[in-house]
Design a protein around this motif. Structure first.
Motif, PDB file in Angstrom:
ATOM      1  N   ASP A   1       0.808  -1.219   0.000  1.00  0.00           N
ATOM      2  CA  ASP A   1       0.000   0.000   0.000  1.00  0.00           C
ATOM      3  C   ASP A   1       0.844   1.273   0.000  1.00  0.00           C
ATOM      4  OD1 ASP A   1       0.966  -0.370   2.541  1.00  0.00           O
ATOM      5  OD2 ASP A   1      -0.861   0.295   3.558  1.00  0.00           O
ATOM      6  N   ASN A   2       2.191   1.139   0.001  1.00  0.00           N
ATOM      7  CA  ASN A   2       3.044   2.322   0.023  1.00  0.00           C
ATOM      8  C   ASN A   2       2.828   3.274  -1.155  1.00  0.00           C
ATOM      9  OD1 ASN A   2       4.180   1.908   2.463  1.00  0.00           O
ATOM     10  ND2 ASN A   2       6.264   1.597   1.730  1.00  0.00           N
ATOM     11  N   PRO A   3       2.712   2.773  -2.398  1.00  0.00           N
ATOM     12  CA  PRO A   3       2.484   3.704  -3.514  1.00  0.00           C
ATOM     13  C   PRO A   3       1.244   4.582  -3.312  1.00  0.00           C
ATOM     14  CG  PRO A   3       3.112   1.556  -4.358  1.00  0.00           C
ATOM     15  CD  PRO A   3       2.899   1.398  -2.874  1.00  0.00           C
ATOM     16  N   LYS A   4       0.185   3.980  -2.765  1.00  0.00           N
ATOM     17  CA  LYS A   4      -1.035   4.749  -2.499  1.00  0.00           C
ATOM     18  C   LYS A   4      -0.772   5.814  -1.446  1.00  0.00           C
ATOM     19  CE  LYS A   4      -5.710   4.256  -0.620  1.00  0.00           C
ATOM     20  NZ  LYS A   4      -6.682   3.337   0.005  1.00  0.00           N
ATOM     21  N   ARG A   5      -0.027   5.442  -0.392  1.00  0.00           N
ATOM     22  CA  ARG A   5       0.291   6.401   0.666  1.00  0.00           C
ATOM     23  C   ARG A   5       1.153   7.534   0.108  1.00  0.00           C
ATOM     24  NH1 ARG A   5      -3.520   5.607   4.384  1.00  0.00           N
ATOM     25  NH2 ARG A   5      -3.567   3.472   5.115  1.00  0.00           N
ATOM     26  N   ARG A   6       2.070   7.194  -0.788  1.00  0.00           N
ATOM     27  CA  ARG A   6       2.926   8.212  -1.389  1.00  0.00           C
ATOM     28  C   ARG A   6       2.084   9.253  -2.120  1.00  0.00           C
ATOM     29  NH1 ARG A   6       7.943   5.004  -4.262  1.00  0.00           N
ATOM     30  NH2 ARG A   6       8.632   3.829  -2.445  1.00  0.00           N
ATOM     31  N   GLN A   7       1.133   8.757  -2.896  1.00  0.00           N
ATOM     32  CA  GLN A   7       0.280   9.677  -3.645  1.00  0.00           C
ATOM     33  C   GLN A   7      -0.570  10.522  -2.712  1.00  0.00           C
ATOM     34  OE1 GLN A   7       0.596  10.109  -7.037  1.00  0.00           O
ATOM     35  NE2 GLN A   7      -0.589  11.937  -6.506  1.00  0.00           N
ATOM     36  N   GLU A   8      -1.022   9.928  -1.613  1.00  0.00           N
ATOM     37  CA  GLU A   8      -1.782  10.693  -0.622  1.00  0.00           C
ATOM     38  C   GLU A   8      -0.944  11.836  -0.067  1.00  0.00           C
ATOM     39  OE1 GLU A   8      -3.589   8.444   2.524  1.00  0.00           O
ATOM     40  OE2 GLU A   8      -4.306   6.902   1.161  1.00  0.00           O
ATOM     41  N   LEU A   9       0.319  11.542   0.220  1.00  0.00           N
ATOM     42  CA  LEU A   9       1.213  12.569   0.748  1.00  0.00           C
ATOM     43  C   LEU A   9       1.382  13.715  -0.246  1.00  0.00           C
ATOM     44  CD1 LEU A   9       4.091  10.609   2.504  1.00  0.00           C
ATOM     45  CD2 LEU A   9       2.586  12.301   3.537  1.00  0.00           C
ATOM     46  N   ILE A  10       1.563  13.365  -1.499  1.00  0.00           N
ATOM     47  CA  ILE A  10       1.758  14.387  -2.529  1.00  0.00           C
ATOM     48  C   ILE A  10       0.498  15.242  -2.668  1.00  0.00           C
ATOM     49  CG2 ILE A  10       2.058  14.746  -5.009  1.00  0.00           C
ATOM     50  CD1 ILE A  10       3.974  12.352  -4.963  1.00  0.00           C
ATOM     51  N   ASN A  11      -0.661  14.598  -2.687  1.00  0.00           N
ATOM     52  CA  ASN A  11      -1.919  15.342  -2.801  1.00  0.00           C
ATOM     53  C   ASN A  11      -2.132  16.281  -1.613  1.00  0.00           C
ATOM     54  OD1 ASN A  11      -2.384  13.944  -5.167  1.00  0.00           O
ATOM     55  ND2 ASN A  11      -3.825  12.489  -4.244  1.00  0.00           N
ATOM     56  N   LEU A  12      -1.843  15.774  -0.407  1.00  0.00           N
ATOM     57  CA  LEU A  12      -2.006  16.587   0.800  1.00  0.00           C
ATOM     58  C   LEU A  12      -1.027  17.760   0.803  1.00  0.00           C
ATOM     59  CD1 LEU A  12      -2.445  13.705   3.402  1.00  0.00           C
ATOM     60  CD2 LEU A  12      -4.174  15.420   2.842  1.00  0.00           C
ATOM     61  N   HIS A  13       0.194  17.488   0.351  1.00  0.00           N
ATOM     62  CA  HIS A  13       1.202  18.545   0.284  1.00  0.00           C
ATOM     63  C   HIS A  13       0.735  19.662  -0.662  1.00  0.00           C
ATOM     64  CE1 HIS A  13       5.158  20.275   0.797  1.00  0.00           C
ATOM     65  NE2 HIS A  13       5.368  20.282  -0.501  1.00  0.00           N
ATOM     66  N   GLN A  14       0.191  19.274  -1.800  1.00  0.00           N
ATOM     67  CA  GLN A  14      -0.292  20.267  -2.757  1.00  0.00           C
ATOM     68  C   GLN A  14      -1.465  21.058  -2.192  1.00  0.00           C
ATOM     69  OE1 GLN A  14       1.180  20.948  -5.983  1.00  0.00           O
ATOM     70  NE2 GLN A  14       0.022  22.752  -5.332  1.00  0.00           N
ATOM     71  N   GLU A  15      -2.357  20.387  -1.461  1.00  0.00           N
ATOM     72  CA  GLU A  15      -3.477  21.079  -0.818  1.00  0.00           C
ATOM     73  C   GLU A  15      -2.974  22.126   0.173  1.00  0.00           C
ATOM     74  OE1 GLU A  15      -7.262  19.311   0.558  1.00  0.00           O
ATOM     75  OE2 GLU A  15      -6.375  17.415  -0.074  1.00  0.00           O
ATOM     76  N   LEU A  16      -1.952  21.741   0.938  1.00  0.00           N
ATOM     77  CA  LEU A  16      -1.375  22.662   1.917  1.00  0.00           C
ATOM     78  C   LEU A  16      -0.802  23.892   1.220  1.00  0.00           C
ATOM     79  CD1 LEU A  16      -0.411  23.241   4.860  1.00  0.00           C
ATOM     80  CD2 LEU A  16       1.701  22.047   4.271  1.00  0.00           C
TER      81      LEU A  16
END
Length: 225
Positions: free
Chosen positions: A10-25
């Motif tokens: 599930d790491n690739p999914k978590r990675r994408q979540e991090l990137i999306n959250l970072h962009q939202e911030l």
């Protein structure tokens, strides 16, 4: 595929979540920069303030950009407090109390405030009193800005603070390395949770801040038309 991805699918999914959250911030921070400059412009034009406009620095970290907004907001707080002090100094106690009396008609408050600014500035715009009353009579400074400053300080001090705001252009591995220095599953989960917590609070406070500023700037635009 990295070894950690084989061990933790599930790491690739978590990675994408991090990137999306970072962009939202970053998007949220960018909007706050714009809103802060809008308010500074109104204060400078109508109330004789000299607040410097701010700009998001793409080569800097999240914390460094948080500090830029905090400094600008602190200056706005200082200027509004000075406005209140000017009112208190120039007005009779009874008139000063009227500014904060919810039963008093707003037009009368605006007239009182404008009279003070005409004295303080020598000449004041027709919207000076209105802007002053809107700022003094709302919770923009006492609550909204204070809450946002507190959250920005928390984000800057967190694991997110050291990340460059341009890191998205460097790829997934780089953003993970910057946040964690590793790609282990438990660290990814912790990072995602940290982002989610800070971002939820930050977005809510930012929306209140932006709405409050929009109220002031909208009134100014209507007055000018």
């Amino acid at each position: 595929m990295a070894l950690s991805d084989l061990l933790y699918p599930d790491n690739p999914k978590r990675r994408q979540e991090l990137i999306n959250l970072h962009q939202e911030l970053l998007n949220c921070m960018s909007t706050n920069f714009h809103a802060t400059n809008e308010l500074a412009g109104v204060l400078n034009e109508h109330l004789g303030c000299t607040i410097t406009h701010i700009q998001m620095r793409e080569s800097s970290t999240v914390k460094e950009n948080c500090d830029i907004i905090i400094q600008a907001m602190s200056e706005i707080q200082h200027q509004v407090q000075k406005i209140d002090s000017d009112m208190k100094e120039k007005l009779e106690p009874v008139l000063y109390q009227k500014l904060y009396d919810i039963k008093e008609p707003e037009l009368e408050k605006i007239a009182i405030a404008h009279k003070v600014f005409s004295i303080v500035l020598g000449e004041a715009t027709s919207t000076a009193g209105m802007v002053a009353i809107k700022l003094l009579g709302s919770n923009l400074i006492t609550l909204t800005v204070s809450k946002l400053v507190s959250l920005l300080a928390q984000i800057g001090a967190s694991v997110l603070g050291g990340i460059s705001i341009t890191i998205l252009g460097l790829g997934i591995e780089m953003i993970l390395h910057a946040i964690l220095g590793a790609v282990e599953r438990n660290q990814l989960l912790a990072a995602v949770r940290s982002y989610e917590k800070h971002l939820a609070e930050f977005k809510a406070a930012s929306e209140k801040y932006q709405r409050a500023i929009h109220e002031v700037t909208s009134l100014v635009r209507k007055q000018v038309q």
